[in-house]
Scaffold this active site. Structure first.
Site, mmCIF file in Angstrom:
data_model
loop_
_atom_site.group_PDB
_atom_site.id
_atom_site.type_symbol
_atom_site.label_atom_id
_atom_site.label_comp_id
_atom_site.label_asym_id
_atom_site.label_seq_id
_atom_site.Cartn_x
_atom_site.Cartn_y
_atom_site.Cartn_z
ATOM 1 N N GLU A 188 -16.972 50.315 125.347
ATOM 2 C CA GLU A 188 -17.734 51.433 124.758
ATOM 3 C C GLU A 188 -18.410 51.072 123.441
ATOM 4 O OE1 GLU A 188 -15.895 55.341 124.819
ATOM 5 O OE2 GLU A 188 -14.342 54.586 126.132
ATOM 6 N N HIS A 236 -19.548 57.203 129.022
ATOM 7 C CA HIS A 236 -18.438 57.669 129.867
ATOM 8 C C HIS A 236 -17.445 56.511 130.047
ATOM 9 C CE1 HIS A 236 -16.344 60.140 132.739
ATOM 10 N NE2 HIS A 236 -16.216 59.063 133.481
ATOM 11 N N ASN A 254 -25.328 59.418 127.286
ATOM 12 C CA ASN A 254 -23.893 59.722 127.205
ATOM 13 C C ASN A 254 -23.099 58.445 127.457
ATOM 14 O OD1 ASN A 254 -21.472 61.427 127.288
ATOM 15 N ND2 ASN A 254 -21.472 61.069 129.496
ATOM 16 N N ARG A 266 -21.855 82.463 125.883
ATOM 17 C CA ARG A 266 -22.322 81.086 126.030
ATOM 18 C C ARG A 266 -23.808 80.930 125.711
ATOM 19 N NH1 ARG A 266 -18.749 76.905 125.856
ATOM 20 N NH2 ARG A 266 -19.989 75.067 126.293
ATOM 21 N N GLY A 299 -14.326 60.206 117.010
ATOM 22 C CA GLY A 299 -15.587 59.641 116.547
ATOM 23 C C GLY A 299 -15.605 58.128 116.410
HETATM 24 C C1 GAR Z 1 -14.549 58.135 124.509
HETATM 25 O O1 GAR Z 1 -13.635 57.353 125.242
HETATM 26 C C2 GAR Z 1 -15.697 58.581 125.392
HETATM 27 O O2 GAR Z 1 -16.073 57.616 126.317
HETATM 28 C C3 GAR Z 1 -15.083 59.776 126.070
HETATM 29 O O3 GAR Z 1 -14.366 60.443 125.042
HETATM 30 C C4 GAR Z 1 -13.898 59.456 124.108
HETATM 31 C C5 GAR Z 1 -14.308 59.886 122.711
HETATM 32 O O4 GAR Z 1 -13.766 59.038 121.733
HETATM 33 N N1 GAR Z 1 -16.088 60.599 126.674
HETATM 34 C C6 GAR Z 1 -15.912 61.257 127.823
HETATM 35 O O5 GAR Z 1 -14.882 61.235 128.439
HETATM 36 C C7 GAR Z 1 -17.138 62.030 128.301
HETATM 37 N N2 GAR Z 1 -16.979 62.440 129.667
HETATM 38 P P1 GAR Z 1 -14.391 58.961 120.277
HETATM 39 O O6 GAR Z 1 -14.481 60.387 119.734
HETATM 40 O O7 GAR Z 1 -13.374 58.148 119.497
HETATM 41 O O8 GAR Z 1 -15.724 58.293 120.351
#
Ligand code: GAR
Length: 198
Positions: A181, A110, A108, A66, A12
């Site tokens: 991010e 990524h 989203n 599901r 998170g």
């Molecule tokens: C983040 O790096 C996000 O970009 C990635 O998961 C991580 C979550 O970290 N998402 C993906 O790979 C989606 N395809 P967080 O829980 O610390 O935010």
């Protein structure tokens, strides 16, 4: 006020960047109505609770199939009445019904520069492992709208990050989070909120 619901699965840190952005007003005109996790032990749930944000878990394992999970998940989302749904490290496939109902209202984050290192099987640390294997010198992160495909929706923001000599997937993941991010996800929400009229 843009009402957002944030969906999470793990640590998170992106949720935290959103919480901090709302608090320090780099994200304006926005309220976090709730946080939903598919994983009961996600640290993200604790981050939400610490801020007094309604947080709940809808776990696929608790349902017969599901379809039942998808219905329960969508019903919890609906109850929070979101203008925007933010997938912040959410590792569950979004039900078709939800994509139709919230078209152009789901975004989203990524951890790569789409269309590189994205699509089925590319999530979390795996994205950075593949980037290092391929030997790219620049990677980054992308915020995009969610459509029926995997990481195929319209791109909102991207930010590039350098790959450095000696990077491990973990080191690269952290740099992509810090330099991309945690900046572009709050920025995208703020931009959407700025254009939002009730
Ligand atoms: C983040 O790096 C996000 O970009 C990635 O998961 C991580 C979550 O970290 N998402 C993906 O790979 C989606 N395809 P967080 O829980 O610390 O935010």
């Amino acid at each position: 006020m843009l009402n957002i619901v944030v969906c999470v699965s793990g640590g998170g840190t992106n949720l935290q960047a959103i919480i901090d952005g709302v608090k320090n007003r780099t994200i304006q005109n926005t309220k976090i109505a709730g946080v939903i996790s598919n994983n009961v032990s996600a640290y993200a749930l604790k981050r939400a609770e610490a801020e007094g944000i309604p947080a709940l878990c809808v776990s696929p394992g608790k349902f017969e199939n599901r379809d039942e999970f998808n219905d329960a998940f969508l019903s919890e989302i609906d109850k929070l009445n979101p203008d925007l749904i933010v997938l912040a490290g959410f590792l569950v496939i979004i039900p078709q019904k939800m994509i139709e109902k919230y078209r152009d209202r789901i975004i989203n984050i990524h951890p790569s520069l789409i269309p590189s290192f994205c699509g089925t099987g590319f999530y979390g640390l795996k994205v950075h492992e593949e980037a290092l294997k391929r030997g790219v010198k620049i990677t980054g992160a992308t915020v995009h709208y969610v459509d029926e495909g995997t990481d195929t929706g319209r791109i909102i923001l991207q930010k590039a990050v350098e790959v450095l000599e000696g990077d491990t997937p973990q080191i690269l993941q952290r740099r992509v989070m810090e330099q991309a991010e945690w900046i572009i996800l709050p920025q995208a929400i703020n931009e959407i909120a700025a254009g939002y009229r009730e």
